[in-house]
Motif scaffolding. Structure first.
Motif, PDB file in Angstrom:
ATOM      1  N   TRP A 137      64.338 -23.283 -88.428  1.00  0.00           N
ATOM      2  CA  TRP A 137      65.093 -24.534 -88.486  1.00  0.00           C
ATOM      3  C   TRP A 137      66.360 -24.453 -87.644  1.00  0.00           C
ATOM      4  O   TRP A 137      67.167 -23.538 -87.804  1.00  0.00           O
ATOM      5  CB  TRP A 137      65.448 -24.874 -89.927  1.00  0.00           C
ATOM      6  N   ALA A 138      66.542 -25.424 -86.769  1.00  0.00           N
ATOM      7  CA  ALA A 138      67.744 -25.513 -85.936  1.00  0.00           C
ATOM      8  C   ALA A 138      68.742 -26.464 -86.584  1.00  0.00           C
ATOM      9  O   ALA A 138      68.368 -27.486 -87.172  1.00  0.00           O
ATOM     10  CB  ALA A 138      67.394 -25.995 -84.535  1.00  0.00           C
ATOM     11  N   LYS A 139      70.016 -26.126 -86.475  1.00  0.00           N
ATOM     12  CA  LYS A 139      71.078 -26.904 -87.098  1.00  0.00           C
ATOM     13  C   LYS A 139      71.248 -28.263 -86.411  1.00  0.00           C
ATOM     14  O   LYS A 139      70.829 -28.457 -85.269  1.00  0.00           O
ATOM     15  CB  LYS A 139      72.392 -26.136 -87.035  1.00  0.00           C
ATOM     16  N   LEU A 140      71.894 -29.164 -87.124  1.00  0.00           N
ATOM     17  CA  LEU A 140      72.226 -30.480 -86.576  1.00  0.00           C
ATOM     18  C   LEU A 140      73.710 -30.543 -86.232  1.00  0.00           C
ATOM     19  O   LEU A 140      74.536 -29.874 -86.856  1.00  0.00           O
ATOM     20  CB  LEU A 140      71.890 -31.587 -87.583  1.00  0.00           C
ATOM     21  N   LYS A 141      74.045 -31.376 -85.265  1.00  0.00           N
ATOM     22  CA  LYS A 141      75.437 -31.618 -84.919  1.00  0.00           C
ATOM     23  C   LYS A 141      76.009 -32.703 -85.836  1.00  0.00           C
ATOM     24  O   LYS A 141      75.296 -33.272 -86.662  1.00  0.00           O
ATOM     25  CB  LYS A 141      75.534 -32.032 -83.447  1.00  0.00           C
ATOM     26  N   LYS A 142      77.263 -33.009 -85.660  1.00  0.00           N
ATOM     27  CA  LYS A 142      77.913 -34.002 -86.520  1.00  0.00           C
ATOM     28  C   LYS A 142      77.277 -35.381 -86.390  1.00  0.00           C
ATOM     29  O   LYS A 142      77.322 -36.182 -87.324  1.00  0.00           O
ATOM     30  CB  LYS A 142      79.404 -34.092 -86.192  1.00  0.00           C
ATOM     31  N   ASP A 143      76.667 -35.660 -85.221  1.00  0.00           N
ATOM     32  CA  ASP A 143      76.018 -36.958 -85.032  1.00  0.00           C
ATOM     33  C   ASP A 143      74.578 -36.970 -85.549  1.00  0.00           C
ATOM     34  O   ASP A 143      73.840 -37.927 -85.323  1.00  0.00           O
ATOM     35  CB  ASP A 143      76.055 -37.377 -83.564  1.00  0.00           C
ATOM     36  N   HIS A 144      74.177 -35.884 -86.232  1.00  0.00           N
ATOM     37  CA  HIS A 144      72.864 -35.747 -86.873  1.00  0.00           C
ATOM     38  C   HIS A 144      71.717 -35.499 -85.878  1.00  0.00           C
ATOM     39  O   HIS A 144      70.545 -35.558 -86.259  1.00  0.00           O
ATOM     40  CB  HIS A 144      72.530 -36.962 -87.752  1.00  0.00           C
ATOM     41  N   SER A 145      72.046 -35.235 -84.630  1.00  0.00           N
ATOM     42  CA  SER A 145      71.024 -34.819 -83.667  1.00  0.00           C
ATOM     43  C   SER A 145      70.973 -33.292 -83.640  1.00  0.00           C
ATOM     44  O   SER A 145      71.911 -32.618 -84.080  1.00  0.00           O
ATOM     45  CB  SER A 145      71.332 -35.370 -82.269  1.00  0.00           C
ATOM     46  N   VAL A 146      69.874 -32.748 -83.121  1.00  0.00           N
ATOM     47  CA  VAL A 146      69.705 -31.301 -83.145  1.00  0.00           C
ATOM     48  C   VAL A 146      70.704 -30.624 -82.205  1.00  0.00           C
ATOM     49  O   VAL A 146      71.047 -31.143 -81.142  1.00  0.00           O
ATOM     50  CB  VAL A 146      68.258 -30.913 -82.769  1.00  0.00           C
ATOM     51  N   ASP A 147      71.172 -29.455 -82.621  1.00  0.00           N
ATOM     52  CA  ASP A 147      72.072 -28.637 -81.815  1.00  0.00           C
ATOM     53  C   ASP A 147      71.224 -27.844 -80.824  1.00  0.00           C
ATOM     54  O   ASP A 147      70.571 -26.866 -81.193  1.00  0.00           O
ATOM     55  CB  ASP A 147      72.870 -27.694 -82.723  1.00  0.00           C
ATOM     56  N   VAL A 148      71.203 -28.270 -79.582  1.00  0.00           N
ATOM     57  CA  VAL A 148      70.343 -27.650 -78.573  1.00  0.00           C
ATOM     58  C   VAL A 148      70.710 -26.191 -78.359  1.00  0.00           C
ATOM     59  O   VAL A 148      69.832 -25.337 -78.146  1.00  0.00           O
ATOM     60  CB  VAL A 148      70.420 -28.433 -77.240  1.00  0.00           C
ATOM     61  N   ARG A 149      71.986 -25.881 -78.461  1.00  0.00           N
ATOM     62  CA  ARG A 149      72.412 -24.482 -78.291  1.00  0.00           C
ATOM     63  C   ARG A 149      71.821 -23.613 -79.396  1.00  0.00           C
ATOM     64  O   ARG A 149      71.398 -22.475 -79.144  1.00  0.00           O
ATOM     65  CB  ARG A 149      73.943 -24.401 -78.307  1.00  0.00           C
ATOM     66  N   ASP A 150      71.768 -24.140 -80.600  1.00  0.00           N
ATOM     67  CA  ASP A 150      71.179 -23.377 -81.704  1.00  0.00           C
ATOM     68  C   ASP A 150      69.682 -23.199 -81.503  1.00  0.00           C
ATOM     69  O   ASP A 150      69.121 -22.152 -81.840  1.00  0.00           O
ATOM     70  CB  ASP A 150      71.457 -24.080 -83.039  1.00  0.00           C
ATOM     71  N   VAL A 151      69.030 -24.227 -80.945  1.00  0.00           N
ATOM     72  CA  VAL A 151      67.608 -24.100 -80.619  1.00  0.00           C
ATOM     73  C   VAL A 151      67.398 -22.937 -79.653  1.00  0.00           C
ATOM     74  O   VAL A 151      66.529 -22.079 -79.859  1.00  0.00           O
ATOM     75  CB  VAL A 151      67.056 -25.406 -80.004  1.00  0.00           C
ATOM     76  N   VAL A 173      67.753 -41.264 -85.518  1.00  0.00           N
ATOM     77  CA  VAL A 173      68.468 -40.565 -84.446  1.00  0.00           C
ATOM     78  C   VAL A 173      67.475 -40.033 -83.415  1.00  0.00           C
ATOM     79  O   VAL A 173      66.387 -39.573 -83.757  1.00  0.00           O
ATOM     80  CB  VAL A 173      69.305 -39.403 -85.028  1.00  0.00           C
ATOM     81  N   VAL A 174      67.867 -40.097 -82.147  1.00  0.00           N
ATOM     82  CA  VAL A 174      67.053 -39.544 -81.066  1.00  0.00           C
ATOM     83  C   VAL A 174      67.718 -38.270 -80.571  1.00  0.00           C
ATOM     84  O   VAL A 174      68.863 -38.293 -80.110  1.00  0.00           O
ATOM     85  CB  VAL A 174      66.900 -40.555 -79.912  1.00  0.00           C
ATOM     86  N   ASP A 175      67.001 -37.150 -80.702  1.00  0.00           N
ATOM     87  CA  ASP A 175      67.545 -35.879 -80.236  1.00  0.00           C
ATOM     88  C   ASP A 175      67.737 -35.884 -78.722  1.00  0.00           C
ATOM     89  O   ASP A 175      67.199 -36.737 -78.006  1.00  0.00           O
ATOM     90  CB  ASP A 175      66.606 -34.729 -80.622  1.00  0.00           C
ATOM     91  N   ASP A 176      68.474 -34.895 -78.232  1.00  0.00           N
ATOM     92  CA  ASP A 176      68.688 -34.733 -76.798  1.00  0.00           C
ATOM     93  C   ASP A 176      67.419 -34.124 -76.195  1.00  0.00           C
ATOM     94  O   ASP A 176      67.355 -32.929 -75.888  1.00  0.00           O
ATOM     95  CB  ASP A 176      69.902 -33.833 -76.554  1.00  0.00           C
ATOM     96  N   ILE A 177      66.406 -34.956 -76.047  1.00  0.00           N
ATOM     97  CA  ILE A 177      65.110 -34.485 -75.559  1.00  0.00           C
ATOM     98  C   ILE A 177      65.201 -33.956 -74.121  1.00  0.00           C
ATOM     99  O   ILE A 177      64.550 -32.954 -73.805  1.00  0.00           O
ATOM    100  CB  ILE A 177      64.042 -35.593 -75.673  1.00  0.00           C
ATOM    101  N   PRO A 178      66.000 -34.560 -73.220  1.00  0.00           N
ATOM    102  CA  PRO A 178      66.115 -33.986 -71.876  1.00  0.00           C
ATOM    103  C   PRO A 178      66.572 -32.530 -71.887  1.00  0.00           C
ATOM    104  O   PRO A 178      66.033 -31.703 -71.140  1.00  0.00           O
ATOM    105  CB  PRO A 178      67.131 -34.900 -71.191  1.00  0.00           C
ATOM    106  N   SER A 179      67.549 -32.203 -72.724  1.00  0.00           N
ATOM    107  CA  SER A 179      68.022 -30.813 -72.792  1.00  0.00           C
ATOM    108  C   SER A 179      66.982 -29.906 -73.433  1.00  0.00           C
ATOM    109  O   SER A 179      66.811 -28.749 -73.009  1.00  0.00           O
ATOM    110  CB  SER A 179      69.334 -30.738 -73.569  1.00  0.00           C
ATOM    111  N   LEU A 180      66.275 -30.402 -74.438  1.00  0.00           N
ATOM    112  CA  LEU A 180      65.198 -29.616 -75.042  1.00  0.00           C
ATOM    113  C   LEU A 180      64.088 -29.378 -74.022  1.00  0.00           C
ATOM    114  O   LEU A 180      63.478 -28.290 -73.989  1.00  0.00           O
ATOM    115  CB  LEU A 180      64.643 -30.334 -76.270  1.00  0.00           C
ATOM    116  N   SER A 181      63.821 -30.378 -73.198  1.00  0.00           N
ATOM    117  CA  SER A 181      62.811 -30.220 -72.156  1.00  0.00           C
ATOM    118  C   SER A 181      63.210 -29.133 -71.166  1.00  0.00           C
ATOM    119  O   SER A 181      62.374 -28.308 -70.752  1.00  0.00           O
ATOM    120  CB  SER A 181      62.607 -31.552 -71.420  1.00  0.00           C
ATOM    121  N   ASP A 182      64.468 -29.120 -70.786  1.00  0.00           N
ATOM    122  CA  ASP A 182      64.950 -28.076 -69.879  1.00  0.00           C
ATOM    123  C   ASP A 182      64.761 -26.695 -70.489  1.00  0.00           C
ATOM    124  O   ASP A 182      64.346 -25.748 -69.797  1.00  0.00           O
ATOM    125  CB  ASP A 182      66.421 -28.298 -69.544  1.00  0.00           C
TER     126      ASP A 182
END
Length: 384
Positions: A137-151, A173-182
């Motif tokens: 499980w990856a943590k969420l940021k304050k805006d409730h999206s996934v913390d990409v750095r933790d991923v 909420v929509v996660d930062d999918i572009p960063s996850l894709s990278d």
């Protein structure tokens, strides 16, 4: 027990009408916490006419199978994929399980791990239990999206894939999918996007000018997407969708079913027998409503969600959890349990199990329904 002698049709239908009166219905306007809705009229006509079609045996229903392929291709193109592979399945749960199964089967890992946000749907717990895949499980940021750095910090040699959410169940909420894709590209692992809800919202909302990150096959790391036509697509329940970028993922989960009329038939889904009528209804809806039709539906829902959020912010005793991203508004209260209980006694179909009440602006939800809900909410808050 089964009666020895059958009852009359009138008697059976009369009892059903009486007993099912306990159910909330979408046309009542009281169901505000569901991601499903009343099916579109053309979808109801299709199901009534073609309810005998079984996509589990495509050799018997060749036309139905071709219609499903076309529906999957249209969904793929909606998600910026020129050649789509997948199926209309029972819902987001089955679709997510199939994606995890494909990632596991394509990997060469002894103890497979899947990295996913803390906001992920419970279907991944089922996938873990069924497939023997450990969830990280990856943590969420304050805006409730996934913390990409933790991923990234959690990626190991045992990682078989990453999950991002495009429209979380609780907050939309929509996660930062572009960063996850990278990340997925950099580390050579596939990315699955659970867009069970957002898949039929984001493309149209973006076309309307809403600022929402890319989430689909435009991004190289995305290898599969869950998209549910029975949510904002207004298809009959059940009608989920799983779309893969490459055929190899489908092949990795396909099981031969040689006794069927089609001969060498393989099943890449969990169910064997499955309703062809629902897949046909998806095709009919996509052709009937078109992009502009869905854009109108989504536009009304997005506008209503912003209106409702402003009303919540103006009330004392409740607070907005976050500004809405899609057509979902969630709010909390210091006396949330009492608020939920009393509102339910007034017939409202809501839930506060996540620590807030979620209101989903589905096509069946109109402004007059929300105004009635707000009146009851004000009354409840004033009496607490």
């Amino acid at each position: 027990m089964i009666p020895e002698n059958g009852r009359s049709e009138e008697e059976v239908l009369e009892e059903l009408e009486k007993r099912l009166s306990l159910d909330l219905t979408f046309d009542s306007g009281k169901i505000l916490g569901s991601m499903c809705t009343y099916p579109h009229p053309i979808a109801r006509k299709v199901v009534m006419k073609y309810m005998d079609r079984n996509l589990g045996d495509p050799g018997l229903h060749v036309g139905s199978r071709e219609i499903e392929r076309e529906a999957i291709q249209m969904l793929g193109e909606l998600l910026h994929l020129k050649k789509a592979h997948g199926n209309i399945v029972s819902g987001g749960t089955e679709a997510n399980i199939l994606a995890v199964r494909a990632f596991r089967n394509r990997s060469d890992v002894e103890n497979p791990e899947l990295i996913l946000p803390e906001s992920a749907h419970f279907s991944f717990l089922k996938a873990s239990d069924l497939l023997g895949v450990e969830l990280v499980w990856a943590k969420l940021k304050k805006d409730h999206s996934v913390d990409v750095r933790d991923v990234e910090n959690k990626i190991t040699d045992s990682t078989i894939g990453i999950v991002g959410i495009a429209g979380t169940t609780g907050l939309g909420v929509v996660d930062d999918i572009p960063s996850l894709s990278d990340l997925a590209v950099d580390y050579g692992v596939p990315l699955h996007v659970d867009a069970a809800f957002g898949g039929f919202v984001i493309p149209f909302a973006k076309a309307l000018g809403y600022d929402i990150p890319d989430f689909d096959f435009k991004l190289k790391g995305v290898q599969s997407i869950t998209i549910d036509p029975h949510k904002m697509g207004m298809a009959p329940i059940p009608a989920g969708g799983i779309i893969f970028r490459k055929k190899k993922f489908v092949e990795s989960i396909s099981i031969p079913a040689p006794y069927l009329a089609g001969g060498k038939v393989s099943h890449p889904m969990i169910t064997g027998t499955r309703p062809g009528a629902n897949a046909i209804a998806v095709w009919a809806l996509l052709n009937h409503l078109g992009f502009e039709g869905y854009k109108t539906i989504v536009g009304e829902a997005m506008k209503l969600s912003r209106w409702f959020a402003e009303r919540i912010k103006s009330m004392s005793g409740v607070h907005l959890i976050r500004e809405p991203v899609l057509n979902i508004v969630s709010f909390g209260s210091e006396k949330l349990g009492e608020v939920e209980t009393i509102l339910k006694t007034k017939g409202w179909g809501i839930s506060a199990h996540r620590g807030y009440i979620r209101i989903v602006m589905m096509p069946h939800v109109k402004q007059e329904h929300l105004e009635a809900f707000l009146r009851d909410l004000r009354e409840v808050l004033s009496n607490l």
